[in-house]
Scaffold this motif. Structure first.
Motif, PDB file in Angstrom:
ATOM      1  N   GLU A  37      -9.741 -24.855  11.361  1.00 53.66           N
ATOM      2  CA  GLU A  37     -11.108 -25.296  11.147  1.00 53.66           C
ATOM      3  C   GLU A  37     -11.614 -24.956   9.747  1.00 53.66           C
ATOM      4  N   ASP A  38     -10.832 -24.189   8.987  1.00 57.45           N
ATOM      5  CA  ASP A  38     -11.199 -23.898   7.609  1.00 57.45           C
ATOM      6  C   ASP A  38     -11.033 -25.150   6.759  1.00 57.45           C
ATOM      7  N   GLU A  39     -11.875 -25.293   5.735  1.00 58.74           N
ATOM      8  CA  GLU A  39     -11.759 -26.440   4.852  1.00 58.74           C
ATOM      9  C   GLU A  39     -10.377 -26.456   4.188  1.00 58.74           C
ATOM     10  N   GLY A  89     -22.541 -41.716   7.481  1.00 62.62           N
ATOM     11  CA  GLY A  89     -22.239 -41.637   6.062  1.00 62.62           C
ATOM     12  C   GLY A  89     -22.235 -40.242   5.487  1.00 62.62           C
ATOM     13  N   ARG A  90     -22.369 -39.229   6.332  1.00 60.53           N
ATOM     14  CA  ARG A  90     -22.383 -37.849   5.837  1.00 60.53           C
ATOM     15  C   ARG A  90     -20.984 -37.437   5.390  1.00 60.53           C
ATOM     16  N   ILE A  91     -20.886 -36.857   4.212  1.00 61.78           N
ATOM     17  CA  ILE A  91     -19.611 -36.349   3.712  1.00 61.78           C
ATOM     18  C   ILE A  91     -19.383 -34.953   4.278  1.00 61.78           C
ATOM     19  N   LEU A  92     -18.323 -34.819   5.062  1.00 59.58           N
ATOM     20  CA  LEU A  92     -18.001 -33.550   5.715  1.00 59.58           C
ATOM     21  C   LEU A  92     -17.148 -32.661   4.823  1.00 59.58           C
ATOM     22  N   ILE A 115     -13.561 -41.181   8.266  1.00 60.15           N
ATOM     23  CA  ILE A 115     -12.962 -41.915   7.158  1.00 60.15           C
ATOM     24  C   ILE A 115     -12.408 -40.909   6.165  1.00 60.15           C
ATOM     25  N   VAL A 116     -11.206 -41.166   5.672  1.00 61.00           N
ATOM     26  CA  VAL A 116     -10.595 -40.349   4.618  1.00 61.00           C
ATOM     27  C   VAL A 116     -10.300 -41.234   3.423  1.00 61.00           C
ATOM     28  N   LEU A 148      -6.799 -33.828   6.534  1.00 62.48           N
ATOM     29  CA  LEU A 148      -8.245 -34.022   6.547  1.00 62.48           C
ATOM     30  C   LEU A 148      -8.743 -34.525   7.900  1.00 62.48           C
ATOM     31  N   MET A 149      -8.002 -35.448   8.510  1.00 60.06           N
ATOM     32  CA  MET A 149      -8.408 -35.959   9.815  1.00 60.06           C
ATOM     33  C   MET A 149      -8.376 -34.844  10.864  1.00 60.06           C
ATOM     34  N   GLU A 150      -7.328 -34.043  10.866  1.00 60.87           N
ATOM     35  CA  GLU A 150      -7.234 -32.951  11.843  1.00 60.87           C
ATOM     36  C   GLU A 150      -8.333 -31.930  11.616  1.00 60.87           C
ATOM     37  N   TYR A 151      -8.648 -31.659  10.359  1.00 60.82           N
ATOM     38  CA  TYR A 151      -9.757 -30.753  10.065  1.00 60.82           C
ATOM     39  C   TYR A 151     -11.055 -31.297  10.638  1.00 60.82           C
ATOM     40  N   GLY A 152     -11.303 -32.583  10.440  1.00 57.35           N
ATOM     41  CA  GLY A 152     -12.532 -33.183  10.963  1.00 57.35           C
ATOM     42  C   GLY A 152     -12.617 -33.128  12.472  1.00 57.35           C
ATOM     43  N   LEU A 153     -11.501 -33.382  13.147  1.00 53.82           N
ATOM     44  CA  LEU A 153     -11.496 -33.380  14.605  1.00 53.82           C
ATOM     45  C   LEU A 153     -11.657 -31.979  15.182  1.00 53.82           C
TER      46      LEU A 153
END
Length: 404
Positions: free
Chosen positions: A33-35, A52-55, A261-262, A283-288
């Motif tokens: 979960e870390d960036e 549209g929020r940039i995570l 979106i990546v 990046l996708m796994e981090y977002g999920l």
């Protein structure tokens, strides 16, 4: 409003239950979960496509060449032009484009709808130019339309010169965009455009066969977006490469009730073609893992305001009347939140207004903030109309009272 409170309460309960389950996931995958700290891409963005929020962003606002990821905008503009059944006669300019190319010949005729598969599955540069010329007459006019559309979407750092993304420059700069702008364009293509379903249909197609209008030649296209087979929920995407841009990618994933979106720019050069897939997965796994969907809504409670110089049917001698006000029934929304993030709500309502008041008139606002930035707002509206107290209305009341 009462029914809405019950719905909100149920949603809160669901969130509590989800929170317990997600807490276990967080506990087991604390590192995930870390960036992401080590990405190959020089510029990268992870975006919540719903708002549209940039995570996550890495040099998200730096302008770079973006190669064939440009073609997502070419495709959506062609779809929105309703030119799918148009027959294209290939120009010398289109036929002379460099590889990667379909190999069309000057004077050959194709249906535009077929060339969209050539554009998005195989990334053919000659098809991009043929499409641009069919839609706007010239590449230059099509590029103007691309830049106008980008500005409408909200992209302030995008400058496109070609419909295929080949390296180019003019008096206004290089052909390029930012990771943030490219994500916004992809968001438009898959969630906002009236042709979003058709765009997804094309970009999800694995293989496509077509011929020229006269049936003299046949062509076969295979989708080169490997991400479609990498992760459950993979939705769409487009690869790109030029000498200046390096490997680029824009992709989208839809998992249950969230869409991510990546975008990646300058994600390695030969022989590092696989870097973009590694960064995309990371990046996708981090977002999920790091972000969970929450329904955001706050019951403002019972609200009234005082209408001055108003007609009060129940007490004609009063010059004021209480007016019930409320937020709209759809004044809630979903967004992805990271553990520890909280949305704050501010209620702003006028103390009194002067009559007349019309039903639905805005008299205040419910504002939602995340990290000090406003993310949503909803009007507080009058639930009834109130007439203005006038001389003739007062005279009418007096006459009725005397006659009584």
């Amino acid at each position: 409003m009462k029914k809405k409170r019950y719905i909100a309460g149920a949603l809160v309960l669901v969130q509590m239950l989800l929170g317990l389950g997600m807490g276990n996931v967080w506990a087991k995958t604390a590192e995930s979960e870390d960036e992401p700290k080590q990405l190959y891409a020089q510029s990268a963005v992870l975006m919540d496509a719903d708002n549209g929020r940039i995570l996550f962003g890495k040099e998200a606002e730096v302008i770079r060449p973006n190669a064939s990821t440009t073609k997502i905008l070419t495709c959506i503009l062609a779809l929105e032009s309703e030119a799918g059944e148009r027959v294209i006669c290939v120009s010398r300019n289109a036929a002379s484009q460099p590889k990667v190319r379909l190999g069309m010949k000057e004077g050959e005729k194709f249906y535009l709808r077929d060339l969209l598969y050539s554009l998005m599955l195989e990334s053919h540069n000659d098809s991009a130019v043929a499409i641009a010329e069919a839609v706007e007459g010239t590449v230059e006019k099509f590029a103007d339309r691309m830049n106008q559309k980008a500005r409408e979407i909200g992209c302030e750092n995008t400058h496109f010169i070609t419909p295929n993304g080949l390296d180019a420059s003019d008096k206004d700069g290089i052909h390029g965009t930012t990771a943030a702008d490219l994500a916004a364009i992809m968001r438009y293509c898959i969630t906002q455009s009236p042709e979003k379903e058709r765009f997804l249909e094309i970009t999800q197609t694995r293989e496509y066969t077509f011929g020229d209008v006269e049936g003299k030649r046949k062509f076969f296209c295979r989708n080169h977006n490997a991400f479609l087979n990498m992760m459950d929920g993979a939705l769409s995407g487009k690869t790109g490469f030029t000498n200046d841009a390096g490997y680029c990618y824009v992709g989208a994933l839809r998992e249950k009730n969230r869409t991510l979106i990546v975008t990646l720019l300058a994600c390695g050069w030969p022989n590092h073609k696989s870097y973009k897939w590694s960064d995309t997965r990371k990046l996708m796994e981090y977002g999920l893992l790091a972000y969970a969907p929450y329904y955001i809504w706050k019951d403002p409670g019972k609200m009234n305001l005082l209408a001055e110089n108003a007609v009060n049917e129940e007490s004609p001698w009063k010059r004021t009347k209480k007016v019930k006000v409320a937020v709209r029934e759809d004044s809630g929304f979903q967004m992805l939140l990271k553990e520890g993030e909280q949305v704050t709500v501010k209620k702003r309502i006028e103390e009194n207004v002067k009559a007349p008041v019309t039903q639905g008139q805005a008299v205040g606002e419910m504002e939602y903030f995340l990290n000090g930035e406003k993310i949503a707002s909803y009007q507080i509206e009058a639930c009834e109309s109130v007439k203005k107290r006038s001389f003739f209305w007062c005279l009418k009341c007096v006459m009725e009272w005397l006659c009584f």
